[in-house]
Design an enzyme around this catalytic site. Structure first.
Site, short mmCIF file in Angstrom:
data_model
loop_
_atom_site.label_atom_id
_atom_site.label_comp_id
_atom_site.label_asym_id
_atom_site.label_seq_id
_atom_site.Cartn_x
_atom_site.Cartn_y
_atom_site.Cartn_z
N HIS A 11 0.83 -1.21 0.00
CA HIS A 11 0.00 0.00 0.00
C HIS A 11 0.87 1.26 0.00
CE1 HIS A 11 -2.88 2.76 2.35
NE2 HIS A 11 -3.40 2.62 1.15
N GLU A 38 0.39 -0.58 -4.82
CA GLU A 38 -0.60 0.48 -5.03
C GLU A 38 0.08 1.80 -4.72
OE1 GLU A 38 -3.74 3.32 -3.27
OE2 GLU A 38 -1.88 2.56 -2.42
N ASP A 40 -0.56 6.43 -5.12
CA ASP A 40 -1.52 7.52 -5.37
C ASP A 40 -0.89 8.53 -6.32
OD1 ASP A 40 -3.37 6.64 -3.13
OD2 ASP A 40 -1.50 6.98 -2.04
N HIS A 53 0.03 11.15 -1.57
CA HIS A 53 -1.31 10.83 -1.08
C HIS A 53 -2.12 12.06 -0.70
CE1 HIS A 53 -4.34 9.73 1.95
NE2 HIS A 53 -4.47 8.62 1.26
N GLU A 106 -3.74 4.58 -8.30
CA GLU A 106 -4.92 5.25 -7.75
C GLU A 106 -4.89 6.72 -8.17
OE1 GLU A 106 -5.80 5.15 -3.46
OE2 GLU A 106 -7.22 6.79 -3.83
O1 G3P Z 1 -6.40 2.18 -3.06
C1 G3P Z 1 -6.61 1.71 -1.77
C2 G3P Z 1 -6.27 2.74 -0.73
O2 G3P Z 1 -5.02 3.30 -1.05
C3 G3P Z 1 -7.29 3.82 -0.61
O3 G3P Z 1 -7.05 4.68 0.46
O4 G3P Z 1 -6.45 6.88 1.31
O5 G3P Z 1 -4.76 5.07 1.33
O6 G3P Z 1 -5.42 6.12 -0.82
P1 G3P Z 1 -5.86 5.72 0.57
MG MG Z 2 -4.28 4.92 -2.22
#
Ligand code: G3P
Ligand code: MG
Length: 247
Positions: A11, A38, A40, A53, A106
């Protein structure tokens, strides 16, 4: 077409053992045996897609202010932790391709920048992974962004992100021609899960940082999990069975 879906995604590009959303994190994830990551993606003031993020710089970098108001010359001089720079999206894509990682991109637009962010990121995603063996998966909480991605880069798979899937989540997923449902692990409802399973839609849950919760979610039929705890789920202990899904 069949596509592989690893059980675990690192993550925010690397989580707790490396600064989040950095190339160091992505490298570490691969080193620890992760097959998917994953991260952002948001636009700078110059319109450059970068990995970060928050809408503001303070929490994860040495900078201050909003990402969308900060020009590249300032942004790329900041420390994003342990001397790491904020990566350009293109750098992260190249690295994921080199390492054979499945990237969950994302789209994380600053408020009011949903359409432009999606236009840039969706087009670039299609370009950056053209011909790649392991194709990426775009996701977003912004349905407007996913709509743009569907129209501009229909060949790039999409997942719909909800904290809690609304009553019409399946209709939304169909409208967006998405292949997966991503939602908060703590708030996942059995009915949503049963519907998803009945329609062969993989459910991916964030953010799972304990073995107990991971086991429970897999037992309930969740397909894949996002974790910050690369140390906990990496290496030998990581159940790397890959699902093969149609999408
Ligand atoms: O994509 C899953 C997760 O990353 C969503 O929450 O706020 O960590 O981007 P966040
Ligand atoms: Mg995310």
């Amino acid at each position: 077409m069949l596509f592989p879906l690893p059980r675990w995604f690192a993550h925010r590009g690397g989580g707790s053992l490396a600064p989040e959303n950095t190339l160091a994190g992505i490298r570490l994830a691969a080193r620890l045996g992760y097959r998917a990551v994953e991260f952002d993606v948001m636009l700078s003031a110059d319109g450059t897609p970068v990995l970060i993020h928050d809408e503001t710089l303070e929490r994860t970098t040495s900078g201050v202010g909003k990402v969308c108001d900060t020009p590249d010359a300032i942004l790329f001089a900041l420390d994003a932790g342990d001397g790491e720079r904020i990566p350009r999206f293109a750098e992260a894509a190249t690295l994921c391709r080199e390492l054979g990682l499945l990237a969950n991109v994302e789209i994380k637009p600053a408020t009011g920048h949903e359409v432009l962010t999606a236009e840039v990121v969706a087009r670039l995603t299609a370009d950056l992974w053209r011909g790649a063996e392991v194709q990426p998966l775009i996701s977003s909480f912004s349905l407007a962004a996913l709509e743009v991605a569907r129209d501009l880069a229909p060949e790039v798979r999409r997942g719909v992100l909800f904290e809690v899937p609304p009553a019409d989540w399946l209709a939304e997923l169909r409208r967006l021609q998405a292949v997966s449902l991503h939602c908060d692990a703590d708030l996942l409802d059995d009915e949503v899960l049963a519907t998803a399973r009945a329609h062969d839609i993989p459910v991916l849950c964030y953010t799972v940082n304990t073995d107990k919760q991971a086991k429970m979610l897999f037992a309930r039929g969740v397909s894949a999990l996002f974790t910050d705890r690369l140390d906990l789920f990496g290496g030998e202990t990581n159940p790397y069975d890959c699902l093969h899904l149609v999408g």
